[in-house]
Design a protein around this motif. Sequence first.
Motif, PDB file in Angstrom:
ATOM      1  N   ALA A  37       0.755  -1.423   0.220  1.00 40.73           N
ATOM      2  CA  ALA A  37      -0.465  -0.014  -0.328  1.00 40.73           C
ATOM      3  C   ALA A  37       0.813   1.575  -0.365  1.00 40.73           C
ATOM      4  N   SER A  38       2.042   0.950   0.582  1.00 45.05           N
ATOM      5  CA  SER A  38       2.511   2.636   0.324  1.00 45.05           C
ATOM      6  C   SER A  38       3.658   2.115  -0.186  1.00 45.05           C
ATOM      7  N   GLY A  39       4.591   0.821  -0.395  1.00 44.09           N
ATOM      8  CA  GLY A  39       5.582   1.234  -0.795  1.00 44.09           C
ATOM      9  C   GLY A  39       6.847   0.945   0.111  1.00 44.09           C
ATOM     10  N   LYS A  40       6.582   1.097   1.307  1.00 43.95           N
ATOM     11  CA  LYS A  40       7.495   1.232   1.998  1.00 43.95           C
ATOM     12  C   LYS A  40       8.505   0.304   2.677  1.00 43.95           C
ATOM     13  N   VAL A  41       9.545  -0.621   3.450  1.00 49.02           N
ATOM     14  CA  VAL A  41      10.144  -1.237   3.944  1.00 49.02           C
ATOM     15  C   VAL A  41       9.645  -1.325   5.672  1.00 49.02           C
ATOM     16  N   ILE A  42       8.774  -2.610   5.742  1.00 49.01           N
ATOM     17  CA  ILE A  42       8.443  -2.380   7.243  1.00 49.01           C
ATOM     18  C   ILE A  42       9.155  -3.156   7.368  1.00 49.01           C
ATOM     19  N   GLY A  43       9.927  -4.473   6.921  1.00 52.37           N
ATOM     20  CA  GLY A  43      10.676  -5.035   8.340  1.00 52.37           C
ATOM     21  C   GLY A  43      11.519  -6.007   7.463  1.00 52.37           C
ATOM     22  N   ALA A  44      12.584  -6.827   7.842  1.00 50.27           N
ATOM     23  CA  ALA A  44      13.639  -7.104   7.351  1.00 50.27           C
ATOM     24  C   ALA A  44      13.413  -9.076   7.745  1.00 50.27           C
ATOM     25  N   ASN A  45      13.355  -9.983   6.732  1.00 46.92           N
ATOM     26  CA  ASN A  45      13.168 -11.328   7.138  1.00 46.92           C
ATOM     27  C   ASN A  45      14.631 -12.196   7.370  1.00 46.92           C
ATOM     28  N   ASN A  46      13.156 -12.584   8.397  1.00 43.70           N
ATOM     29  CA  ASN A  46      14.810 -13.813   9.316  1.00 43.70           C
ATOM     30  C   ASN A  46      14.587 -14.663   9.578  1.00 43.70           C
ATOM     31  N   THR A  47      13.463 -15.376   9.198  1.00 45.33           N
ATOM     32  CA  THR A  47      13.795 -17.173   9.987  1.00 45.33           C
ATOM     33  C   THR A  47      12.160 -17.571   9.261  1.00 45.33           C
ATOM     34  N   ILE A  48      11.790 -18.950   9.378  1.00 40.78           N
ATOM     35  CA  ILE A  48      10.680 -19.699   9.377  1.00 40.78           C
ATOM     36  C   ILE A  48      11.412 -21.123   9.638  1.00 40.78           C
ATOM     37  N   ASN A  49      10.009 -22.187  10.366  1.00 46.22           N
ATOM     38  CA  ASN A  49       9.987 -22.900  10.864  1.00 46.22           C
ATOM     39  C   ASN A  49      10.646 -24.049  10.016  1.00 46.22           C
ATOM     40  N   GLU A  50      11.570 -24.508   9.713  1.00 41.28           N
ATOM     41  CA  GLU A  50      11.604 -25.588   8.566  1.00 41.28           C
ATOM     42  C   GLU A  50      11.246 -26.901   8.769  1.00 41.28           C
ATOM     43  N   SER A  51      11.058 -27.272   9.713  1.00 43.95           N
ATOM     44  CA  SER A  51      10.555 -29.029   9.924  1.00 43.95           C
ATOM     45  C   SER A  51       9.904 -29.130  11.093  1.00 43.95           C
ATOM     46  N   GLY A  52       9.620 -28.428  11.499  1.00 48.03           N
ATOM     47  CA  GLY A  52       8.319 -28.275  12.725  1.00 48.03           C
ATOM     48  C   GLY A  52       8.621 -28.124  14.206  1.00 48.03           C
ATOM     49  N   GLY A  53      10.419 -27.643  14.982  1.00 49.00           N
ATOM     50  CA  GLY A  53      10.886 -28.431  16.031  1.00 49.00           C
ATOM     51  C   GLY A  53      10.442 -27.289  16.736  1.00 49.00           C
ATOM     52  N   ARG A  54      11.054 -27.078  18.211  1.00 44.96           N
ATOM     53  CA  ARG A  54      10.650 -26.620  18.780  1.00 44.96           C
ATOM     54  C   ARG A  54      11.922 -25.299  19.890  1.00 44.96           C
ATOM     55  N   CYS A  55      11.686 -24.109  19.121  1.00 44.53           N
ATOM     56  CA  CYS A  55      12.430 -23.299  19.521  1.00 44.53           C
ATOM     57  C   CYS A  55      13.895 -23.087  19.096  1.00 44.53           C
ATOM     58  N   THR A  56      14.248 -24.216  17.506  1.00 42.51           N
ATOM     59  CA  THR A  56      15.951 -24.175  17.715  1.00 42.51           C
ATOM     60  C   THR A  56      16.475 -24.383  16.416  1.00 42.51           C
ATOM     61  N   LEU A  57      17.443 -24.236  15.720  1.00 41.40           N
ATOM     62  CA  LEU A  57      17.539 -22.926  14.876  1.00 41.40           C
ATOM     63  C   LEU A  57      17.134 -23.517  13.871  1.00 41.40           C
ATOM     64  N   ASN A  58      16.672 -22.495  12.907  1.00 39.12           N
ATOM     65  CA  ASN A  58      16.236 -22.744  11.656  1.00 39.12           C
ATOM     66  C   ASN A  58      14.675 -23.711  11.989  1.00 39.12           C
ATOM     67  N   ASN A  59      14.479 -23.726  13.648  1.00 39.34           N
ATOM     68  CA  ASN A  59      12.542 -23.837  13.778  1.00 39.34           C
ATOM     69  C   ASN A  59      12.806 -22.551  14.782  1.00 39.34           C
ATOM     70  N   PRO A  60      12.300 -22.117  14.544  1.00 42.97           N
ATOM     71  CA  PRO A  60      11.918 -20.609  15.936  1.00 42.97           C
ATOM     72  C   PRO A  60      10.598 -21.076  16.551  1.00 42.97           C
ATOM     73  N   CYS A  61       9.977 -20.336  17.689  1.00 42.63           N
ATOM     74  CA  CYS A  61       8.966 -20.994  17.509  1.00 42.63           C
ATOM     75  C   CYS A  61       8.407 -19.364  18.780  1.00 42.63           C
ATOM     76  N   GLU A  62       7.027 -19.391  18.478  1.00 43.76           N
ATOM     77  CA  GLU A  62       6.675 -18.785  19.499  1.00 43.76           C
ATOM     78  C   GLU A  62       6.400 -18.431  21.118  1.00 43.76           C
ATOM     79  N   VAL A  63       6.322 -17.181  22.027  1.00 42.71           N
ATOM     80  CA  VAL A  63       6.147 -17.591  23.064  1.00 42.71           C
ATOM     81  C   VAL A  63       5.332 -16.103  23.457  1.00 42.71           C
ATOM     82  N   ASP A  64       4.250 -16.559  24.747  1.00 47.41           N
ATOM     83  CA  ASP A  64       3.439 -15.659  24.595  1.00 47.41           C
ATOM     84  C   ASP A  64       3.693 -15.031  25.885  1.00 47.41           C
ATOM     85  N   GLN A  65       3.384 -14.082  26.367  1.00 48.06           N
ATOM     86  CA  GLN A  65       3.057 -13.065  28.022  1.00 48.06           C
ATOM     87  C   GLN A  65       3.437 -14.167  28.912  1.00 48.06           C
TER      88      GLN A  65
END
Length: 287
Positions: A212-240
């Motif tokens: 919509a704006s053409g502006k940069v809003i982020g820098a791509n950095n990772t994806i969960n590749e194989s379903g791992g839990r909080c390991t290298l190349n397998n990030p996880c989310e942690v809530d409050q």
Amino acid sequence: MSRRLLGVIAAAVFGAASVTAVDAASAAPAPPAPPKVAVDFTGIVALSNCSGSLVRVPGAADTDPALVLTNGHCYEGGEPGAGQVIRNRPSSRTFSLLDSTGRRTLGTLRATTMLYATMTDTDVALYKLSTTYAQIRQSYNTPALQLSLDHPTAGADIRVVSGYWKRIYSCRVDGFAYRVREAAWTWKDSLRYTPECQVIGGTSGSPVIDVASGKVIGANNTINESGGRCTLNNPCEVDQNGNVTVRPNIGYAQETYTLAGCVAPGSVIDTNRPGCLVPKARSAAAR
């Protein structure tokens, strides 16, 4: 037909017409949505191991040294450790500037300084070049992409543009993760993609562009590749509350408005500026 009945009919018709006119006025069509930006490879650079972009902040002068944005984990000195902030380190790193189609290299840009790099709270690196915005525009007819100073919006239509692979990924902002944890690193308020953005190695540092704006809003950095839990190349989310969620094959980016607020005139980093939200080094010297 009696005259009285004709009057009743006329009144009914007139009233209906009046109501219809009022309804039509109140139901006026909404203003058209702003046109979307046609995102291509303008301002995109390729690194030896990652992707990046030629960027500037609002108010930057054409005579300021140009800047290149990528990930902190793309830093040529190695991945910064958890809690580490690297500032103002000499660099001669080179970047291949692509044309708008991504099929041709316009020229090579060279850094003089690695201004800022960290993998703490976010995953960003910012380089200062030996050439100004005006010189790059004159030599290659290529403008820099503008960094947004605002927090991204959920549902926004986005493009992730990889200079390394010369590929554009299309998806939306699915939402925001309170924390994303990957191996030793933790990132705050990370931007989560919808499943269409199946980013791969080499896309790290690609700008996330709001269509919509053409502006940069982020820098791509990772994806969960194989379903791992909080390991290298397998990030996880942690809530409050510390609850962990694993989202296989879902990618993330780090918001860049937190860094954009740190850029001062002359293309320097001032972490005391209002709106600068990235971690500070203990001193301005290289660490």
